[in-house]
Scaffold this motif. Structure first.
Motif, mmCIF file in Angstrom:
data_model
loop_
_atom_site.group_PDB
_atom_site.id
_atom_site.type_symbol
_atom_site.label_atom_id
_atom_site.label_comp_id
_atom_site.label_asym_id
_atom_site.label_seq_id
_atom_site.Cartn_x
_atom_site.Cartn_y
_atom_site.Cartn_z
ATOM 1 N N PRO A 20 0.808 -1.229 0.000
ATOM 2 C CA PRO A 20 0.000 0.000 0.000
ATOM 3 C C PRO A 20 0.836 1.273 0.000
ATOM 4 C CG PRO A 20 -0.911 -1.606 1.520
ATOM 5 C CD PRO A 20 0.389 -2.163 1.049
ATOM 6 N N ARG A 21 1.963 1.269 0.722
ATOM 7 C CA ARG A 21 2.779 2.477 0.782
ATOM 8 C C ARG A 21 3.399 2.794 -0.591
ATOM 9 N NH1 ARG A 21 6.231 2.077 6.469
ATOM 10 N NH2 ARG A 21 4.421 2.223 7.883
ATOM 11 N N THR A 22 3.806 1.767 -1.301
ATOM 12 C CA THR A 22 4.394 1.973 -2.631
ATOM 13 C C THR A 22 3.349 2.517 -3.588
ATOM 14 O OG1 THR A 22 5.820 0.073 -2.198
ATOM 15 C CG2 THR A 22 5.724 0.890 -4.468
ATOM 16 N N GLU A 23 2.156 1.950 -3.527
ATOM 17 C CA GLU A 23 1.062 2.432 -4.376
ATOM 18 C C GLU A 23 0.704 3.876 -4.039
ATOM 19 O OE1 GLU A 23 -2.281 2.651 -6.920
ATOM 20 O OE2 GLU A 23 -0.422 1.514 -6.893
ATOM 21 N N LEU A 24 0.674 4.203 -2.743
ATOM 22 C CA LEU A 24 0.378 5.562 -2.319
ATOM 23 C C LEU A 24 1.461 6.526 -2.794
ATOM 24 C CD1 LEU A 24 -1.354 7.542 -0.710
ATOM 25 C CD2 LEU A 24 -0.029 6.941 1.336
ATOM 26 N N ALA A 25 2.720 6.120 -2.727
ATOM 27 C CA ALA A 25 3.818 6.976 -3.170
ATOM 28 C C ALA A 25 3.719 7.246 -4.665
ATOM 29 C CB ALA A 25 5.153 6.322 -2.840
ATOM 30 N N PHE A 26 3.407 6.212 -5.455
ATOM 31 C CA PHE A 26 3.255 6.395 -6.908
ATOM 32 C C PHE A 26 2.119 7.358 -7.210
ATOM 33 C CE2 PHE A 26 1.083 5.316 -10.831
ATOM 34 C CZ PHE A 26 2.108 5.322 -11.755
ATOM 35 N N THR A 27 0.975 7.145 -6.588
ATOM 36 C CA THR A 27 -0.200 7.982 -6.849
ATOM 37 C C THR A 27 0.039 9.420 -6.426
ATOM 38 O OG1 THR A 27 -1.623 6.052 -6.484
ATOM 39 C CG2 THR A 27 -2.674 8.219 -6.423
ATOM 40 N N ALA A 28 0.619 9.615 -5.246
ATOM 41 C CA ALA A 28 0.842 10.970 -4.740
ATOM 42 C C ALA A 28 1.877 11.715 -5.572
ATOM 43 C CB ALA A 28 1.285 10.904 -3.276
ATOM 44 N N THR A 29 2.958 11.028 -5.955
ATOM 45 C CA THR A 29 4.020 11.685 -6.728
ATOM 46 C C THR A 29 3.520 12.107 -8.106
ATOM 47 O OG1 THR A 29 5.704 10.389 -5.584
ATOM 48 C CG2 THR A 29 6.337 11.439 -7.657
ATOM 49 N N THR A 30 2.857 11.201 -8.807
ATOM 50 C CA THR A 30 2.373 11.532 -10.146
ATOM 51 C C THR A 30 1.277 12.598 -10.095
ATOM 52 O OG1 THR A 30 0.870 9.616 -10.027
ATOM 53 C CG2 THR A 30 2.983 9.323 -11.174
ATOM 54 N N ALA A 31 0.419 12.547 -9.078
ATOM 55 C CA ALA A 31 -0.625 13.568 -8.948
ATOM 56 C C ALA A 31 -0.031 14.938 -8.680
ATOM 57 C CB ALA A 31 -1.601 13.186 -7.838
ATOM 58 N N ALA A 32 1.011 14.982 -7.834
ATOM 59 C CA ALA A 32 1.646 16.258 -7.523
ATOM 60 C C ALA A 32 2.334 16.845 -8.746
ATOM 61 C CB ALA A 32 2.651 16.069 -6.386
ATOM 62 N N LEU A 33 3.076 16.022 -9.477
ATOM 63 C CA LEU A 33 3.769 16.506 -10.669
ATOM 64 C C LEU A 33 2.787 16.944 -11.754
ATOM 65 C CD1 LEU A 33 6.726 13.969 -11.036
ATOM 66 C CD2 LEU A 33 6.863 16.378 -10.390
ATOM 67 N N ALA A 34 1.700 16.206 -11.895
ATOM 68 C CA ALA A 34 0.723 16.533 -12.937
ATOM 69 C C ALA A 34 0.046 17.876 -12.700
ATOM 70 C CB ALA A 34 -0.337 15.434 -13.030
ATOM 71 N N GLY A 35 -0.030 18.301 -11.443
ATOM 72 C CA GLY A 35 -0.725 19.539 -11.135
ATOM 73 C C GLY A 35 0.140 20.782 -11.069
ATOM 74 N N VAL A 36 1.452 20.632 -11.269
ATOM 75 C CA VAL A 36 2.354 21.784 -11.170
ATOM 76 C C VAL A 36 2.479 22.453 -12.535
ATOM 77 C CG1 VAL A 36 4.666 22.547 -10.565
ATOM 78 C CG2 VAL A 36 3.630 20.652 -9.328
ATOM 79 N N PRO A 37 2.240 23.773 -12.631
ATOM 80 C CA PRO A 37 2.388 24.476 -13.917
ATOM 81 C C PRO A 37 3.824 24.435 -14.423
ATOM 82 C CG PRO A 37 1.150 25.807 -12.332
ATOM 83 C CD PRO A 37 1.732 24.651 -11.570
ATOM 84 N N ASP A 38 3.959 24.581 -15.742
ATOM 85 C CA ASP A 38 5.290 24.503 -16.362
ATOM 86 C C ASP A 38 6.255 25.546 -15.822
ATOM 87 O OD1 ASP A 38 4.409 22.452 -17.962
ATOM 88 O OD2 ASP A 38 3.823 23.755 -19.612
ATOM 89 N N PHE A 39 5.772 26.797 -15.653
ATOM 90 C CA PHE A 39 6.694 27.852 -15.226
ATOM 91 C C PHE A 39 7.143 27.655 -13.780
ATOM 92 C CE2 PHE A 39 2.580 29.478 -13.956
ATOM 93 C CZ PHE A 39 2.813 30.118 -12.756
#
Length: 324
Positions: A142-161
């Motif tokens: 579960p921790r690995t799955e949570l880390a994958f989901t949280a990391t990709t969600a955080a990166l996906a929401g950050v603007p390019d600039f």
């Protein structure tokens, strides 16, 4: 479509190409009209901005007349379309440089970082998304799955600039591993390409994983296991092609955002491309340059989307037939 054009019945590829060409022409017309109107809605006088605040009113009026800026809006639009049809992009109001020359020197730099960012996104997201789906089926913690989901969600929401500024502070200013700005050598590509590709890679990785999980849950996977096929053959030869269409569809949707993102990323890294020229021209109200740069960026986006559509049709010819 085939009902209204019976002579094209039985020629799905002809209909497919004709529809895409018509859509491309219509979209280019919309981009041209929008770019022409957009800059003229910005308050201010481009001639006064180019000549300076101390320029004599008579000189300003003469220059406006030479450029046709004292004519009605529709007249200016008609002249702009006519010039474009004849291959004339105009002259910069600020520098006096032919806009076509500016495009010729700036466009390759933009295509380089946008193209590299798109390739990096595909090269990282497709195998990593598939690998994540495989490991999830095999029982990730579960921790690995949570880390994958949280990391990709955080990166996906950050603007390019924001990514660009953060990468510059960390890798260029803090660790001094890469140049802060400019386009001198291979190392100067790293930061702008990363800034453009990190968020799309995270988005595509999540969607590839979801699509791969769907594919891996189908009956054929159990059949492949019962035949004792190797994991590499099951996943790469059978699973990957089945999810390729969905992955390319999503990637094609991300491509316009990546090209549009070059405007801000180039500004941050002082990259000598179309985006930085567009940002400078908007501030200076350089009408011909703004119109040309927006049109070039729009055309690049549309051609990229067209290429993805063609690739999808080649991978799945039934889609072209259905659309016909």
């Amino acid at each position: 479509m085939t009902g209204s054009l019976p002579h094209l019945a039985g020629r799905p590829w002809v209909v497919f190409v004709a529809r895409r060409a018509a859509r491309l022409a219509l979209s280019l017309g919309v981009v041209l009209t929008a770019s022409f109107a957009m800059i003229r809605l910005v308050p201010g006088d481009p001639v006064r901005a180019a000549l300076g605040v101390d320029a004599a009113p008579a000189l300003v009026a003469e220059r406006r007349h030479q450029l046709g800026l004292d004519t009605p809006f529709l007249t200016q639009y008609r002249h702009a379309v006519g010039d474009l049809v004849h291959g004339d992009l105009g002259i910069s109001l600020v520098t006096g440089t032919p806009v076509a020359e500016l495009v010729r020197t700036r466009l390759p730099a933009t295509l380089e970082i946008a193209g590299l960012a798109f390739l990096v996104t595909l090269a990282v997201a497709l195998p990593c998304g598939l690998l994540a789906a495989v490991h999830l089926r095999d029982g990730w913690r579960p921790r690995t799955e949570l880390a994958f989901t949280a990391t990709t969600a955080a990166l996906a929401g950050v603007p390019d600039f924001v990514l660009a500024a953060g990468l510059t502070a960390l890798l260029a200013v803090g660790l001094r591993l890469l140049p802060v700005a400019g386009a001198a050598g291979a190392s100067s590509f790293v930061l702008p390409v990363l800034a453009l590709s990190l968020a799309p890679t995270a988005v595509l990785m999540r969607l590839v994983r979801a699509e791969a999980l769907k594919v891996l849950s189908e009956d054929w996977t159990r059949t492949a296991r019962s035949k004792r096929l190797s994991p590499a053959r099951r996943y790469l030869r059978h699973a990957a092609p089945n999810m390729a269409t969905a992955a390319l569809t999503v990637a094609g949707g991300l491509l316009p955002a990546m090209i549009a993102g070059t405007v801000l990323v180039e500004k941050v890294f002082a990259w000598p491309g179309i985006g930085s020229a567009l940002a400078q021209s908007v501030i200076a109200q350089d009408y011909p340059v703004v119109q040309a740069m927006v049109l070039v960026l729009g055309t690049t986006v549309l051609l990229g989307s067209l290429l993805v559509d063609v690739l999808l049709a080649v991978l799945d010819p039934r889609s072209a037939i259905r659309e016909s």
